[in-house]
Design an enzyme around this catalytic site. Structure first.
Site, PDB file in Angstrom:
ATOM      1  N   PHE A 121       0.865  -1.185   0.000  1.00 44.10           N
ATOM      2  CA  PHE A 121       0.000   0.000   0.000  1.00 44.10           C
ATOM      3  C   PHE A 121       0.902   1.236   0.000  1.00 44.10           C
ATOM      4  CE2 PHE A 121      -2.944   3.081   1.854  1.00 44.10           C
ATOM      5  CZ  PHE A 121      -4.081   2.823   1.115  1.00 44.10           C
ATOM      6  N   ASP A 190       1.766  -4.858   8.302  1.00 46.08           N
ATOM      7  CA  ASP A 190       0.575  -4.012   8.195  1.00 46.08           C
ATOM      8  C   ASP A 190      -0.637  -4.928   8.010  1.00 46.08           C
ATOM      9  OD1 ASP A 190      -1.525  -2.347   7.368  1.00 46.08           O
ATOM     10  OD2 ASP A 190      -0.165  -0.939   6.385  1.00 46.08           O
ATOM     11  N   LYS A 216     -11.715  -0.192   8.562  1.00 44.72           N
ATOM     12  CA  LYS A 216     -12.024  -1.180   7.513  1.00 44.72           C
ATOM     13  C   LYS A 216     -12.879  -2.286   8.128  1.00 44.72           C
ATOM     14  CE  LYS A 216      -8.201   0.384   4.728  1.00 44.72           C
ATOM     15  NZ  LYS A 216      -6.793   0.284   4.376  1.00 44.72           N
ATOM     16  N   ARG A 364     -12.767  -4.023  -7.228  1.00 42.83           N
ATOM     17  CA  ARG A 364     -12.495  -4.712  -5.972  1.00 42.83           C
ATOM     18  C   ARG A 364     -13.770  -4.834  -5.149  1.00 42.83           C
ATOM     19  NH1 ARG A 364      -8.315  -2.255  -1.595  1.00 42.83           N
ATOM     20  NH2 ARG A 364     -10.144  -0.971  -1.276  1.00 42.83           N
TER      21      ARG A 364
HETATM   22  C1  LIG Z   1      -6.045   1.481   4.267  1.00 46.56           C
HETATM   23  C2  LIG Z   1      -4.607   1.219   4.487  1.00 46.56           C
HETATM   24  C3  LIG Z   1      -3.794   2.143   5.171  1.00 46.56           C
HETATM   25  C4  LIG Z   1      -4.367   3.458   5.606  1.00 46.56           C
HETATM   26  O1  LIG Z   1      -3.484   4.233   6.356  1.00 46.56           O
HETATM   27  P1  LIG Z   1      -4.015   5.491   7.162  1.00 46.56           P
HETATM   28  O2  LIG Z   1      -2.793   6.177   7.611  1.00 46.56           O
HETATM   29  O3  LIG Z   1      -4.830   4.974   8.324  1.00 46.56           O
HETATM   30  O4  LIG Z   1      -4.831   6.308   6.236  1.00 46.56           O
HETATM   31  C5  LIG Z   1      -2.478   1.800   5.403  1.00 46.56           C
HETATM   32  N1  LIG Z   1      -1.966   0.624   4.988  1.00 46.56           N
HETATM   33  C6  LIG Z   1      -2.721  -0.285   4.325  1.00 46.56           C
HETATM   34  C7  LIG Z   1      -2.133  -1.596   3.904  1.00 46.56           C
HETATM   35  C8  LIG Z   1      -4.052  -0.004   4.040  1.00 46.56           C
HETATM   36  O5  LIG Z   1      -4.791  -0.895   3.371  1.00 46.56           O
END
Ligand SMILES: *Cc1c(COP(=O)(O)O)cnc(C)c1O
Length: 405
Positions: A121, A190, A216, A364
């Site tokens: 991400f 993560d 989420k 998705r």
């Molecule tokens: C949604 C998501 C984030 C979001 O990060 P924020 O700092 O909370 O906006 C981070 N890493 C992954 C893998 C995600 O899917």
């Protein structure tokens, strides 16, 4: 004769009832923004009107605002396989990643490589780049499958997204953590697309640090606080860089010099987000009495059903299933690829069917075990099939974005 519903179905029919889902909408985006639990509506009123309005500053104690990060953290810990006292809920995933990745690099100060995958991400990549700069380290980008080969005594930390946000591929956290540890590196993971949907077994796998989202599959609401896990064995030695007063051993002694709290609290920074944490705390009650294994079973039923219907009915329209067919390595969403994906998603949305789109051509769909049903899955496939048969996607109002690749 009607077949009696299985206990599992009863469980998930009851959890679905706990959400306030809009009439006529089929929601396949719980992996991006979980829907509103009914109890959260009430909690918002209680927190603002009673706790804040009437209680004022007294509520730090009487409503236990002061321990929200730890209490919410422990509730999330149950879902990700972490014993109490190792998770806090605070800040955003990005900020928490900055804290734990820096802490990991400082624990391996003689090593100068962060090993990660360029398809992580993007926020993870952006944060990792800064952490590397600040710590005088470099990033080594490789596909996850190559990680074990490139683990050596220069690697300080592996940064892994447990579930790929586009394809939904799940990586073997336990195996990769063992490989990292054999090379003397730490595992930073993560869990944004796994927490609340699939088992993570952090303690059992001996993961070192983890972060993830509250909005989420945990349904904490837009901008909900994220969470942060640090294994207990690191608590006394690790130093995180955002040393605000809430991470201090004695915040209310107002001493001029910093001394970190002995436990997981050292990962807190400033005043906690009381209102947002109260809502996340309440939203987690939807998980009460259900094991993450039951949730995983339900999730796989839904994604299996979607993939097999999509292969039968949608493949002839040119759709390609871009998520693993092997359920052992599939998360809780399924991506389809199609050159007209963006226009198709817009037409689905007009019909009250909500999923999302990721560049360049990933459609998705998240299947959230707590509320999505088998009927909804069939409805989704029916609608896509109809849209293709009638060419309803070919509408001048829709942006017809095409694949780059
Ligand atoms: C949604 C998501 C984030 C979001 O990060 P924020 O700092 O909370 O906006 C981070 N890493 C992954 C893998 C995600 O899917």
């Amino acid at each position: 004769m009607t077949v009696p519903a299985s206990p599992a179905r009863d469980t998930f029919a009851l959890t679905r009832e706990k959400f306030s889902l809009p009439e006529g909408v089929r929601y396949f985006d719980g992996n991006s923004l979980g829907p509103l639990p009914k109890a959260v509506q009430m909690q918002a009123y209680i927190t603002t009107t009673h706790e804040w309005g009437d209680g004022l500053i007294r509520s730090w104690r009487s409503a236990k605002w002061n321990t929200l990060p730890q209490r919410v953290g422990d509730a999330i810990g149950r879902l990700i396989g972490a014993a109490a006292g190792q998770v806090v809920a605070c800040d955003s995933t990005s900020v928490n990643l900055f804290k734990v990745l820096t802490a990991a690099l400082r624990l391996r100060a003689d090593r100068k490589v962060i090993l990660t995958d360029a398809s992580s991400f993007p926020t993870d990549l952006y944060i990792a780049e800064q952490v590397a700069r600040l710590c005088g380290a470099e990033i080594l980008n490789l596909p996850v499958s190559e990680f074990p080969k490139f683990l050596n005594d220069r690697v300080a930390a592996v940064l892994l997204c447990h579930v790929d946000y586009r394809s939904a591929e799940v990586y073997d956290l336990a195996r990769l953590t063992r490989a990292a540890h054999r090379a003397g590196a730490l595992m930073v993971c993560d869990l944004s697309h796994s927490a609340g949907a699939i088992p993570c077994n952090l303690d059992e796998s001996e993961v070192d640090f983890a972060v993830g989202c509250g909005y989420k599959y945990l349904n904490g609401g837009p901008g909900a606080p994220a969470f942060l896990y640090a294994a207990k064995r690191h608590h006394t030695d690790c130093e995180q860089p955002l040393t605000g007063w809430f991470g201090h051993a004695a915040p209310f002694e107002f001493t001029p010099s910093y001394a970190p709290a002995p436990g997981i609290e050292r990962f807190l920074c400033g005043t906690n987000q009381v209102i947002a944490l109260s809502l996340l705390n309440r939203s987690l009650e939807v998980f009460d009495g259900i094991s993450i294994e039951e949730i995983r079973t339900r999730s796989l039923e839904l994604t299996e059903q979607f993939i097999s219907s999509a292969e039968n009915r949608l493949a002839p329209h040119g759709f390609v299933v871009a998520s693993p067919k092997d359920s052992n390595v599939r998360g809780s969403h399924v991506s389809l690829r199609h050159p007209q994906g963006y226009a198709i998603m817009q037409e689905l949305s007009r019909r009250g069917v909500i999923g999302d789109f990721r560049m360049p051509d990933f459609m998705r769909f998240g299947f959230a075990p707590l509320f999505n049903t088998a009927d909804e899955v069939e409805y989704l496939v029916d609608q896509i099939d109809q849209i293709m048969t009638t060419r309803a996607w070919d509408n001048p109002d829709y942006e017809q974005r095409r694949a780059f690749t």
